[in-house]
Design a protein around this motif. Sequence first.
Motif, PDB file in Angstrom:
ATOM      1  N   THR A 148      72.622  -6.574  32.650  1.00  0.00           N
ATOM      2  CA  THR A 148      71.414  -6.123  33.350  1.00  0.00           C
ATOM      3  C   THR A 148      70.758  -4.963  32.623  1.00  0.00           C
ATOM      4  O   THR A 148      69.649  -5.079  32.126  1.00  0.00           O
ATOM      5  CB  THR A 148      71.738  -5.714  34.805  1.00  0.00           C
ATOM      6  OG1 THR A 148      72.412  -6.788  35.449  1.00  0.00           O
ATOM      7  CG2 THR A 148      70.466  -5.391  35.573  1.00  0.00           C
ATOM      8  N   HIS A 190      62.793  -2.574  41.096  1.00  0.00           N
ATOM      9  CA  HIS A 190      63.327  -3.775  40.458  1.00  0.00           C
ATOM     10  C   HIS A 190      62.214  -4.645  39.888  1.00  0.00           C
ATOM     11  O   HIS A 190      61.208  -4.893  40.553  1.00  0.00           O
ATOM     12  CB  HIS A 190      64.134  -4.593  41.466  1.00  0.00           C
ATOM     13  CG  HIS A 190      65.136  -3.767  42.217  1.00  0.00           C
ATOM     14  ND1 HIS A 190      66.318  -3.339  41.654  1.00  0.00           N
ATOM     15  CD2 HIS A 190      65.105  -3.262  43.483  1.00  0.00           C
ATOM     16  CE1 HIS A 190      66.977  -2.619  42.539  1.00  0.00           C
ATOM     17  NE2 HIS A 190      66.274  -2.557  43.643  1.00  0.00           N
ATOM     18  N   ASP A 192      62.563  -7.790  39.400  1.00  0.00           N
ATOM     19  CA  ASP A 192      62.638  -8.927  40.312  1.00  0.00           C
ATOM     20  C   ASP A 192      62.664  -8.364  41.739  1.00  0.00           C
ATOM     21  O   ASP A 192      63.672  -7.794  42.167  1.00  0.00           O
ATOM     22  CB  ASP A 192      63.908  -9.739  40.056  1.00  0.00           C
ATOM     23  CG  ASP A 192      64.085 -10.885  41.040  1.00  0.00           C
ATOM     24  OD1 ASP A 192      63.219 -11.071  41.916  1.00  0.00           O
ATOM     25  OD2 ASP A 192      65.112 -11.588  40.938  1.00  0.00           O
ATOM     26  N   ARG A 195      65.702  -8.998  43.946  1.00  0.00           N
ATOM     27  CA  ARG A 195      67.051  -8.669  43.484  1.00  0.00           C
ATOM     28  C   ARG A 195      67.937  -8.066  44.572  1.00  0.00           C
ATOM     29  O   ARG A 195      69.116  -8.440  44.677  1.00  0.00           O
ATOM     30  CB  ARG A 195      66.990  -7.739  42.278  1.00  0.00           C
ATOM     31  CG  ARG A 195      68.372  -7.446  41.682  1.00  0.00           C
ATOM     32  CD  ARG A 195      68.282  -6.694  40.373  1.00  0.00           C
ATOM     33  NE  ARG A 195      69.614  -6.507  39.809  1.00  0.00           N
ATOM     34  CZ  ARG A 195      70.401  -5.474  40.054  1.00  0.00           C
ATOM     35  NH1 ARG A 195      69.965  -4.503  40.844  1.00  0.00           N
ATOM     36  NH2 ARG A 195      71.598  -5.397  39.505  1.00  0.00           N
TER      37      ARG A 195
END
Length: 240
Positions: A148, A190, A192, A195
Amino acid sequence: MTRPVTVVTGGGRGIGAATCLRLAADGHDLVVGYRADRAAAEAVVAQATALGARAVAQQVDVVDEASVDALLDAAAPLGTLTGVVANAGAARAVGRLADAAFDDLRADLDVNLLGVVTTCRAAVRRLGRGGAIVAVSSVAARLGSPGTYVHYAAAKAGVEALVVGLAREVAADGIRVNAVAPGTIWTGFHQDPERPAKVAATVPMGRAGQPEEVAAAIAWLLGPDASYATGSVLEVTGGL
């Protein structure tokens, strides 16, 4: 009674905004630091004012010394500076380290580590006895965040080392230095936006956290009930 005066970097959104509003409700006057979104910072100022605080928005680049100095000096019209929250953060590079663009890595490391160092350095030059600093770390410092953003995790581990060392360095000056280490929190941080929902199953409590839950921890570390806490990292992770 004299009201606490606190500066919050990254105060226009997410954990920073929630912290500003919690502190306003607790009786602090505020400088809301922001990088680019003045409208968001002004909205936080308006909400803090409605809670009875005096508050101003101040643009800041946390990796620029003069800009950080100007941010902290913006507190002077409100009174004596008593607290600083080093919350500004970024994660431009997301994914495997080998695939990350160097410029993104450098930008993230600058904001997440150098920015906190610069903010803390300016803070200890201005805070007197009874002053407090809270840096926002991340559980990534302990978990490493493989696949990540391991560079972000490394920067946050650096923040926690800074907190331990600086706390010992300035303890005799009556200044406390602590950190909070959030887990996955529902914010716009984030890339996304889903997430937090996706990782909820990995959290022992079964959910991602709310920014207000982190703000409560920050408020405690700034306050008199934490008068014997320094050099500490308070995790707010749902059990990770």
